[in-house]
Design a protein around this motif. Structure first.
Motif, short mmCIF file in Angstrom:
data_model
loop_
_atom_site.label_atom_id
_atom_site.label_comp_id
_atom_site.label_asym_id
_atom_site.label_seq_id
_atom_site.Cartn_x
_atom_site.Cartn_y
_atom_site.Cartn_z
N ASN A 211 -5.33 5.95 5.77
CA ASN A 211 -6.68 5.50 6.07
C ASN A 211 -7.49 5.45 4.77
OD1 ASN A 211 -9.25 5.02 7.06
ND2 ASN A 211 -9.29 6.78 8.43
N ALA A 212 -8.09 4.30 4.48
CA ALA A 212 -8.87 4.15 3.25
C ALA A 212 -10.22 4.83 3.31
CB ALA A 212 -9.06 2.67 2.95
N MET A 213 -10.64 5.28 4.48
CA MET A 213 -11.95 5.91 4.68
C MET A 213 -13.08 4.94 4.35
SD MET A 213 -10.65 8.81 5.59
CE MET A 213 -11.94 10.03 5.70
N VAL A 400 -5.29 2.07 2.66
CA VAL A 400 -4.69 2.05 1.33
C VAL A 400 -3.19 1.89 1.55
CG1 VAL A 400 -4.24 3.34 -0.78
CG2 VAL A 400 -6.47 3.51 0.34
N VAL A 401 -2.59 0.95 0.83
CA VAL A 401 -1.18 0.62 1.04
C VAL A 401 -0.40 0.84 -0.25
CG1 VAL A 401 0.44 -1.17 1.80
CG2 VAL A 401 -1.93 -1.17 2.65
N GLN A 402 0.79 1.40 -0.10
CA GLN A 402 1.73 1.50 -1.21
C GLN A 402 3.02 0.79 -0.81
OE1 GLN A 402 1.99 5.75 -1.82
NE2 GLN A 402 0.21 5.78 -3.18
N ALA A 403 3.61 0.08 -1.76
CA ALA A 403 4.84 -0.65 -1.49
C ALA A 403 5.70 -0.67 -2.75
CB ALA A 403 4.55 -2.08 -1.02
N ALA A 404 7.00 -0.82 -2.54
CA ALA A 404 7.94 -0.92 -3.66
C ALA A 404 9.13 -1.75 -3.20
CB ALA A 404 8.39 0.47 -4.11
N ASP A 405 9.81 -2.39 -4.15
CA ASP A 405 10.99 -3.17 -3.79
C ASP A 405 12.17 -2.79 -4.69
OD1 ASP A 405 10.84 -4.71 -6.21
OD2 ASP A 405 9.48 -6.14 -5.24
N ARG A 413 -2.77 -0.79 -3.25
CA ARG A 413 -3.96 -1.58 -3.02
C ARG A 413 -4.65 -1.16 -1.73
NH1 ARG A 413 -3.29 -7.56 -0.65
NH2 ARG A 413 -5.42 -7.00 -0.06
N VAL A 414 -5.86 -1.70 -1.53
CA VAL A 414 -6.58 -1.56 -0.28
C VAL A 414 -6.43 -2.86 0.50
CG1 VAL A 414 -8.84 -1.14 0.79
CG2 VAL A 414 -8.22 0.03 -1.33
N ALA A 415 -6.28 -2.75 1.82
CA ALA A 415 -6.14 -3.94 2.66
C ALA A 415 -7.08 -3.80 3.85
CB ALA A 415 -4.70 -4.10 3.13
N ALA A 448 -5.02 -0.67 -7.42
CA ALA A 448 -4.90 0.47 -8.32
C ALA A 448 -3.49 0.49 -8.89
CB ALA A 448 -5.20 1.78 -7.59
N GLY A 449 -3.30 1.29 -9.92
CA GLY A 449 -1.98 1.41 -10.53
C GLY A 449 -1.39 2.78 -10.32
N LEU A 450 -0.36 3.09 -11.12
CA LEU A 450 0.28 4.39 -11.08
C LEU A 450 -0.07 5.15 -12.37
CD1 LEU A 450 2.01 2.56 -9.12
CD2 LEU A 450 3.90 4.14 -9.57
N THR A 451 -0.03 6.46 -12.28
CA THR A 451 -0.24 7.32 -13.44
C THR A 451 1.01 8.16 -13.66
OG1 THR A 451 -2.62 7.43 -12.99
CG2 THR A 451 -1.68 9.10 -14.46
#
Length: 799
Positions: A211-213, A400-405, A413-415, A448-451
């Motif tokens: 949940n992006a709040m 807020v979504v996270q994805a990888a391939d 990102r936010v959707a 957003a990116g990764l740290t």
């Protein structure tokens, strides 16, 4: 398949979306049905489906195929609950899945928090809002983390996490495998809704959400008046305009039917009050909310240790056909007293007129779009770019979504759709008759990116900061990040150590207060010293954790009872659906660290409050041996089992006052009608629901497959732990909310992915797969995601 496994659950969801639950669940469901009718949920779903037919006929056909499958399965369903309430499965309409989705998420953004903020500002001032700004009783949360290939043992990314929702039986998520020539996807599905919107793995790309709040719903203070022709509302241009108005009849099992007056202005449906005001009786004083047992969950389930009842007299929008009946509940022995629905007089607006009604403006009512056009592209996705394009079509809720391939692509990102409007709209109630509060387009959704090769999403301030008002405390996100930095390389099999972490960072302010105390009695000093040595882990077998919870609860109750907060104990005459956001004790409990750390707290001597609390606990002599003795699982069920409720006998039966409203269950059977459409063919080709065997050849005792025990199992964790099994500090240690599933998506080999749900894949009592995953979920074990059809056993010839 789901229509066979989850028939009762699907029907509960359909009735909830239609506002017809009280017809078989009785008076406790009337409050939700009234809200659903007034908010126009079913009508909004119809509009959204009609729009979908025009904009995206392929997806509309696919949804129809799904509904055909549900209806076919319900015709053959044998769930025992139907006989118990004398209900036969009804027919699903093409828009029913959209209605289920909308009803599940209509409270996800927590618009009733604006009612609370309004109260706080009126009685304590604007500066007080921040004191209570935290992930309180009206919000939902989840954990999720993405580890890039540079930080894993395989060189491919891993996505893991757990959605935190009300724990329900049957579960709110269902493990499924959808396969056809066009796509092959495993994931956690929502029963009643086609596809896999939240957590899926296609073999080459995987995604997960939290949940992006975000804040994307507005409450307007309306001026209404009755005329000979109906009802009029005052607009921002100073013109009175005709509002849409009609009445609907709500059937109530065992009672007379009730009429609901439905009014809709240019802003949106009126969900609170009407032309005659908030209520037809508003005494000057009454029982404070803090003294009531009215802490219903935001989804309409009563929180543990509480019970709910209908108002003693109907508000103006509930008009009895024949008579006013008593609508009180009978509490179980030892439970708190029933709710007394006396309230404050409505506050006057700046012009001197009484604020009489509140309307709700929410995106799908305005745009006629729930984002279902994203569902098929997600199933077809092969790369992160495909997921990204699909999410551009997403609408509600905002995630807020996270994805990888498998090629190294990453996405964070936010959707969702968040309207552009004045800042005041986001914070509080706004006057409908003043200009400047309309919607002017939509926000661009942030990326957003990764740290250091990781990204963590746990409802904290992050990429969605510009879109929201209140977020979860950073404790879960910070702890997950700290744990991930402890190793250079992670594997999918390593992730349960993060899922099950129990360190409670939010304990620090209270422990600091304890450390500063002197002059305690020997018994209280012993408690203080033990807590200062405590490792701050809320483990089920921890005595110190139990003592901490007891002291915390005593502090919360004493703060909530202080005269400085007295005005917040009695809310306006709002419907019971919204009371969870207005109850002072949970608000204080979830905001305790802010209240203890504030420079000044309205003259309250916090040191003396903590001193009195620890002395109270020391003098009680009735401490639980361990945290798990009182912190027990307390799941919600639409019907309480005849023999047991999975809760202590002192707790009243859970009431579905509003049923739920921000989550759903899993998937249903796809359509079976032949069609030349490739998507219809895909929808009916193959679906499996996962039956998970126990690990290491273990077997479950027969009793575990029948009715649940009278007490739920003890749990580790707490609200601000990564293992977020949420109690209500100051009210109850029972946990009704927690990880509704756990997942690990491995991009190296999908077969190495892992998952578990709290109960099982089946919703049919007595099925071997109704509760076979509960021991695994309690221990933190995960089971492999089986994708080889040769390893699956067909158990139902009707499937």
């Amino acid at each position: 398949m789901t229509a066979l496994d989850r028939a009762w659950q699907l029907e509960v969801e359909r009735h909830r979306a239609q506002g017809t639950s009280a017809a078989f669940l009785g008076t406790d469901a009337l409050a939700w049905d009234g809200f659903a009718r007034r908010a126009r949920l079913d009508d909004t779903a119809r509009r959204c489906f009609s729009s979908l037919e025009r904009r995206d006929p392929e997806t509309a056909d696919w949804v129809r195929a799904y509904v055909d499958g549900v209806n076919d399965g319900l015709d053959r369903a044998t769930a025992p609950e139907f006989a118990r309430v004398g209900l036969a499965p009804g027919r699903w309409e093409p828009w029913t899945p959209l209605g289920v989705w909308l009803a599940t998420h209509i409270l996800f953004a927590g618009f009733p928090a604006k009612l609370w903020r309004e109260q706080v500002v009126q009685h304590l001032g604007a500066d007080a809002v921040a004191l209570f700004a935290t992930d309180g009783p009206g919000t939902s949360g989840s954990n999720g983390w993405l580890v890039s290939g540079e930080r894993t043992t395989t060189g491919h990314a891993v996505i893991a996490g757990d959605p935190h929702r009300f724990i329900e039986d049957p579960g709110v998520y269902q493990q499924i495998h959808l396969s056809c020539p066009e796509f092959d996807v495993v994931g956690l599905a929502v029963p009643g809704v086609p596809g896999i919107a939240h957590f899926g793995h296609t073999g080459t790309v995987a995604w997960a959400i939290t949940n992006a709040m975000a804040d994307y719903q507005d409450l307007y203070r309306e001026r209404l008046r009755r005329t000979g022709a109906g009802v009029e509302a005052l607009g921002p241009d100073g013109v009175w305009r005709r509002a849409a108005r009609h009445t609907e009849t709500v059937e109530v099992a065992g009672e007379e039917p009730v009429e609901v007056e439905v009014i809709e202005t240019d802003r949106g449906p009126v969900i609170i009050g009407g032309p005659e005001g908030l209520d037809d009786r508003v005494p000057d004083s009454g029982t404070p909310v803090a003294d009531r047992a009215c802490v219903t969950s935001p989804v309409g389930r009563a929180t543990p240790g509480t019970h709910a009842r209908r108002v003693a007299e109907p508000p103006t929008w509930l008009l009895p056909h024949a008579r006013t009946t008593s609508r009180g509940g009978t509490p179980i022995e030892g439970a708190p007293a029933p709710c007394d629905r006396t309230h404050q007089t409505p506050r006057a607006d700046p012009t001197g007129d009484v604020t009489q009604a509140l309307s709700l403006r929410y995106p799908p009512r305005v745009t006629e779009d729930l984002g279902f056009s994203a569902l098929l592209p997600l199933l077809r996705a092969r790369r992160v770019a495909d997921v990204d394009r699909a999410l551009d079509l997403w609408a509600e809720p905002v995630n807020v979504v996270q994805a990888a391939d498998t090629e190294g692509g990453l996405l964070h990102r936010v959707a969702g759709r968040v309207p552009l409007r004045a800042e005041a709209n986001r914070i509080r109630l706004v006057p409908a008759w003043e200009p400047g509060h309309g919607w002017e387009g939509r926000h661009e959704t942030p990326y957003a990116g990764l740290t250091d090769g990781i990204a963590v999403m746990a409802n904290q301030r992050g990429p969605a900061t510009s879109l929201g008002v209140e977020f979860a405390p950073p404790h879960r996100a910070d702890r997950i990040t700290a744990l991930l930095t402890e190793r250079d390389r992670w594997s999918a099999a390593d992730m349960p150590v993060i899922h099950m972490d129990t360190r409670l960072a939010s304990a620090v302010p209270l422990l600091d207060q304890l450390e500063a105390l002197d002059g305690l009695t020997p018994e209280a000093a012993a408690i203080r010293d033990a807590l200062l040595r405590w490792d701050r882990h809320m483990d089920a077998n921890s005595t110190d954790a139990a003592v901490y919870a007891a002291v915390r609860g005593a502090v919360v109750r004493r703060l909530a009872a202080h005269p400085a907060f007295a005005a917040l104990t009695t809310p306006p005459a709002y419907p019971e659906v919204f009371l969870p956001w207005l109850n002072l004790v949970p608000r204080v409990g979830f905001a305790l660290e802010h209240l203890l750390r504030a420079d000044e707290l309205y003259g309250i001597d916090r040191a003396e409050t903590v001193r009195a609390a620890v002395e109270e606990v020391a003098a009680s002599g009735d401490l639980p041996a361990t945290w798990g003795d009182t912190h027990r699982l307390s799941p919600w069920r639409a019907l309480v089992p005849r023999q047991a409720t999975f809760a202590p006998s002192r707790r009243p039966a859970r009431s579905p006052t509003a049923l739920k409203a921000w989550e759903v269950p899993p998937l249903a059977a796809p359509g079976t009608d032949p069609s030349t459409s490739s998507t219809r063919a895909c929808a009916r080709h193959a679906e499996s629901t996962h039956r998970t065997p126990l690990l290491d050849g273990q077997t479950l005792p027969a009793a575990a497959l029948a009715d649940p025990p009278s007490e739920g199992p003890g749990l580790s964790g707490d609200h601000d732990c990564v293992l977020c099994t949420s109690a209500v500090p100051g009210w109850t240690d029972l946990s009704a909310r927690g990880p509704a599933a756990r997942y690990v998506w491995d991009l190296a080999r999908r077969e190495d992915s892992l998952w578990v749900v709290p109960f099982g894949a089946s919703g049919v009592p007595g099925s071997p797969h109704h509760r076979d995953q509960l021991p695994l979920w309690l221990r933190g074990d995960l089971v492999p995601v089986v994708t080889d059809w040769q390893q699956l056993k067909k158990e139902n010839e009707d499937a």
